[in-house]
Design a protein around this motif. Sequence first.
Motif, PDB file in Angstrom:
ATOM      1  N   VAL A   1      -6.195  17.011  -2.352  1.00 22.51           N
ATOM      2  CA  VAL A   1      -6.676  15.659  -2.059  1.00 22.51           C
ATOM      3  C   VAL A   1      -7.171  14.974  -3.330  1.00 22.51           C
ATOM      4  CG1 VAL A   1      -8.384  14.309  -0.783  1.00 22.51           C
ATOM      5  CG2 VAL A   1      -7.237  16.227   0.326  1.00 22.51           C
ATOM      6  N   ILE A   2      -7.903  15.695  -4.167  1.00 24.01           N
ATOM      7  CA  ILE A   2      -8.397  15.113  -5.419  1.00 24.01           C
ATOM      8  C   ILE A   2      -7.236  14.594  -6.266  1.00 24.01           C
ATOM      9  CG2 ILE A   2      -9.458  15.701  -7.640  1.00 24.01           C
ATOM     10  CD1 ILE A   2     -11.375  17.546  -6.090  1.00 24.01           C
ATOM     11  N   LEU A   3      -6.158  15.339  -6.321  1.00 20.84           N
ATOM     12  CA  LEU A   3      -5.011  14.937  -7.131  1.00 20.84           C
ATOM     13  C   LEU A   3      -4.259  13.759  -6.527  1.00 20.84           C
ATOM     14  CD1 LEU A   3      -3.780  18.531  -7.978  1.00 20.84           C
ATOM     15  CD2 LEU A   3      -4.404  16.807  -9.679  1.00 20.84           C
ATOM     16  N   MET A   4      -4.284  13.635  -5.200  1.00 24.07           N
ATOM     17  CA  MET A   4      -3.500  12.591  -4.532  1.00 24.07           C
ATOM     18  C   MET A   4      -4.286  11.323  -4.226  1.00 24.07           C
ATOM     19  SD  MET A   4      -0.333  13.502  -4.237  1.00 24.07           S
ATOM     20  CE  MET A   4       0.226  12.300  -3.019  1.00 24.07           C
ATOM     21  N   LYS A   5      -5.614  11.388  -4.243  1.00 23.72           N
ATOM     22  CA  LYS A   5      -6.405  10.253  -3.749  1.00 23.72           C
ATOM     23  C   LYS A   5      -6.212   8.986  -4.579  1.00 23.72           C
ATOM     24  CE  LYS A   5     -10.741  11.243  -6.217  1.00 23.72           C
ATOM     25  NZ  LYS A   5     -12.201  11.480  -6.073  1.00 23.72           N
ATOM     26  N   GLU A   6      -5.867   9.128  -5.861  1.00 20.28           N
ATOM     27  CA  GLU A   6      -5.694   7.944  -6.712  1.00 20.28           C
ATOM     28  C   GLU A   6      -4.412   7.181  -6.398  1.00 20.28           C
ATOM     29  OE1 GLU A   6      -8.166   6.998  -8.489  1.00 20.28           O
ATOM     30  OE2 GLU A   6      -9.270   8.847  -8.033  1.00 20.28           O
ATOM     31  N   VAL A   7      -3.465   7.816  -5.716  1.00 18.54           N
ATOM     32  CA  VAL A   7      -2.192   7.138  -5.428  1.00 18.54           C
ATOM     33  C   VAL A   7      -2.021   6.818  -3.944  1.00 18.54           C
ATOM     34  CG1 VAL A   7      -1.035   8.122  -7.437  1.00 18.54           C
ATOM     35  CG2 VAL A   7      -0.928   9.334  -5.247  1.00 18.54           C
ATOM     36  N   ILE A   8      -2.998   7.170  -3.115  1.00 22.32           N
ATOM     37  CA  ILE A   8      -2.924   6.914  -1.669  1.00 22.32           C
ATOM     38  C   ILE A   8      -3.993   5.891  -1.280  1.00 22.32           C
ATOM     39  CG2 ILE A   8      -3.075   7.921   0.636  1.00 22.32           C
ATOM     40  CD1 ILE A   8      -0.653   8.889  -0.942  1.00 22.32           C
ATOM     41  N   ASP A   9      -3.576   4.876  -0.524  1.00 22.84           N
ATOM     42  CA  ASP A   9      -4.512   3.837  -0.077  1.00 22.84           C
ATOM     43  C   ASP A   9      -5.041   4.087   1.334  1.00 22.84           C
ATOM     44  OD1 ASP A   9      -4.179   2.076  -2.431  1.00 22.84           O
ATOM     45  OD2 ASP A   9      -2.126   1.879  -1.681  1.00 22.84           O
ATOM     46  N   GLU A  10      -4.207   4.621   2.213  1.00 23.76           N
ATOM     47  CA  GLU A  10      -4.600   4.900   3.596  1.00 23.76           C
ATOM     48  C   GLU A  10      -4.076   6.278   3.980  1.00 23.76           C
ATOM     49  OE1 GLU A  10      -6.347   2.893   5.720  1.00 23.76           O
ATOM     50  OE2 GLU A  10      -6.515   1.191   4.329  1.00 23.76           O
ATOM     51  N   TRP A  11      -4.876   7.018   4.769  1.00 18.18           N
ATOM     52  CA  TRP A  11      -4.522   8.372   5.176  1.00 18.18           C
ATOM     53  C   TRP A  11      -4.450   8.459   6.697  1.00 18.18           C
ATOM     54  CZ3 TRP A  11      -4.286  12.364   1.330  1.00 18.18           C
ATOM     55  CH2 TRP A  11      -4.744  11.988   0.064  1.00 18.18           C
ATOM     56  N   TYR A  12      -3.356   9.001   7.215  1.00 17.47           N
ATOM     57  CA  TYR A  12      -3.216   9.288   8.649  1.00 17.47           C
ATOM     58  C   TYR A  12      -3.083  10.800   8.779  1.00 17.47           C
ATOM     59  CZ  TYR A  12      -2.808   4.330   9.523  1.00 17.47           C
ATOM     60  OH  TYR A  12      -3.091   2.988   9.615  1.00 17.47           O
TER      61      TYR A  12
ATOM     62  N   LYS B   1       0.825  -1.199   0.000  1.00 16.27           N
ATOM     63  CA  LYS B   1       0.000   0.000   0.000  1.00 16.27           C
ATOM     64  C   LYS B   1       0.867   1.261   0.000  1.00 16.27           C
ATOM     65  CE  LYS B   1      -3.947  -1.895   2.583  1.00 16.27           C
ATOM     66  NZ  LYS B   1      -4.763  -1.748   3.811  1.00 16.27           N
ATOM     67  N   THR B   2       0.249   2.371  -0.400  1.00 19.53           N
ATOM     68  CA  THR B   2       0.854   3.689  -0.224  1.00 19.53           C
ATOM     69  C   THR B   2       0.077   4.398   0.870  1.00 19.53           C
ATOM     70  OG1 THR B   2       1.508   3.812  -2.543  1.00 19.53           O
ATOM     71  CG2 THR B   2       1.457   5.869  -1.315  1.00 19.53           C
ATOM     72  N   ILE B   3       0.790   4.755   1.924  1.00 16.24           N
ATOM     73  CA  ILE B   3       0.176   5.316   3.130  1.00 16.24           C
ATOM     74  C   ILE B   3       0.644   6.757   3.290  1.00 16.24           C
ATOM     75  CG2 ILE B   3      -0.016   5.109   5.641  1.00 16.24           C
ATOM     76  CD1 ILE B   3       0.614   2.104   5.270  1.00 16.24           C
ATOM     77  N   ALA B   4      -0.299   7.667   3.494  1.00 15.93           N
ATOM     78  CA  ALA B   4       0.034   9.084   3.637  1.00 15.93           C
ATOM     79  C   ALA B   4      -0.059   9.522   5.091  1.00 15.93           C
ATOM     80  CB  ALA B   4      -0.906   9.943   2.792  1.00 15.93           C
ATOM     81  N   VAL B   5       0.912  10.317   5.510  1.00 15.69           N
ATOM     82  CA  VAL B   5       0.816  11.110   6.743  1.00 15.69           C
ATOM     83  C   VAL B   5       0.618  12.538   6.263  1.00 15.69           C
ATOM     84  CG1 VAL B   5       1.980  11.869   8.841  1.00 15.69           C
ATOM     85  CG2 VAL B   5       2.293   9.520   8.005  1.00 15.69           C
ATOM     86  N   PHE B   6      -0.519  13.144   6.644  1.00 14.13           N
ATOM     87  CA  PHE B   6      -0.998  14.315   5.905  1.00 14.13           C
ATOM     88  C   PHE B   6      -1.561  15.374   6.845  1.00 14.13           C
ATOM     89  CE2 PHE B   6      -4.674  15.917   3.117  1.00 14.13           C
ATOM     90  CZ  PHE B   6      -3.878  16.782   2.377  1.00 14.13           C
ATOM     91  N   GLY B   7      -1.122  16.609   6.634  1.00 18.98           N
ATOM     92  CA  GLY B   7      -1.694  17.758   7.324  1.00 18.98           C
ATOM     93  C   GLY B   7      -1.504  18.976   6.452  1.00 18.98           C
ATOM     94  N   MET B   8      -2.452  19.931   6.507  1.00 17.65           N
ATOM     95  CA  MET B   8      -2.351  21.107   5.653  1.00 17.65           C
ATOM     96  C   MET B   8      -2.719  22.374   6.404  1.00 17.65           C
ATOM     97  SD  MET B   8      -3.665  20.189   1.785  1.00 17.65           S
ATOM     98  CE  MET B   8      -3.067  21.804   1.215  1.00 17.65           C
ATOM     99  N   LEU B   9      -2.329  23.487   5.845  1.00 23.70           N
ATOM    100  CA  LEU B   9      -2.759  24.779   6.354  1.00 23.70           C
ATOM    101  C   LEU B   9      -4.143  25.091   5.794  1.00 23.70           C
ATOM    102  CD1 LEU B   9       0.544  26.836   6.006  1.00 23.70           C
ATOM    103  CD2 LEU B   9      -0.301  25.581   8.004  1.00 23.70           C
TER     104      LEU B   9
END
Length: 423
Positions: free
Chosen positions: A342-353, A325-333
């Motif tokens: 998120v729309i651009l990244m959702k196709e390459v990320i399987d799980e989001w933390y 899997k590709t797992i993201a650790v994600f936070g934004m301003l």
Amino acid sequence: MSANCQTLNDWLRFVEAQHPESVINLGLSRMQTMLARLQIAFNCPVITVGGTNGKGSTCAMLEAIYRSAGYKTAMHTSPHMLHFNERACINGQMLDDESLVKGFEKVESVRDGLALSYFEFTALAILCAFKEAKPDVVILEIGLGGRLDAINALESDAAIVTTVGIDHEAFLGNTRDSIGWEKAHIYRTGKPAVCADRHPPKKLLEYAEALKTNLKVYGRDFDVKDTGHGIRYEGQTLTWELAYPALAGRNQLDNAAGVLAVVESLLARLPVTQEEASRGLEIVRVPARFECVAHDPLTYLDVGHNPHAARVLAENVKTLPKTGKTIAVFGMLADKDMLDVVILMKEVIDEWYIATLPPPRGATAELLRRTMLEAGVSDSTIHVSEDIAHALKAAQNAAKSNDVLIVFGSFVTVTAVLPLLAH
């Protein structure tokens, strides 16, 4: 209060407390006044680097190439990750506290009550330190936009706009044309100007032409080709066979193209050989630009925080060899375009933390989660933690050895995990 400032941290606290304004200037008169009072001018080429993304990598490549050619380099970038000194480097090394403190003291000694923003005050202190160092070339990152950025008050000998995307809309407008026009203001009449965006906005081109700059555009006046064993730079006066940049990601070839166009435009003043340029590309390093920092699991850091950067990151993630899997650790301003990222990244990320970033600008985890749901991310793949450190720990615990971790979304996000990954 300033009389009590003995250390660099003292000065940073003083400046932050007394001058809390944002980086954007409402006119360059304050900076121009201070530059005159401090008599800041350089007897060497000054290069300014603006653009939506790719500024840090471009600065680092320029610095590495000129250092490899034997020149004494001075480079100012922002923001920093862990230490303020990262913003000011001489010959690839962070400036020491003592040199920076002397710069702050000089700024305060001539300020005479003039209100300066945090960025203006700190940039002036760094420029004072650079003046004392007597470099052969000065490389300065434009922090935001171009026309009203504090660094733009300093006259430059060459300027590059790396890319033009939608970001900082409140200050720069919400079209590529309006943003390109703002960024084009770092160009100077009769001086070398480079645009490393293959599709430059019309208003950028018009402004550069009206200014009578010597504008070079990627794909029109220069190009870079992937030869399979390195890159070929094809300029107006030369063709060079060079090593791949040490920075990961296909976008770094585009950044290298713009860098080499700047180098070519300044060859008369700063001679560089093909071998020196190639060596510079081989040794360049800049943190958190699709940077691999661990191998079990494979872990990458990326400070991408806008749609343009997310599109590049998604393409880079697709090139990774992985079986899990590709797992993201994600936070934004909160003032960034979270939805499109998120729309651009959702196709390459399987799980989001995900987690809340610190106020006042940080988006809460709940706001981020709602945005992700709006973008079409499945709620079952979203895991909320109290902060980024806990999000990283949870992601690491969940990851298998064949998974990939991607930490991205903001400088703040990446900075939060750096000390943890160091251990």
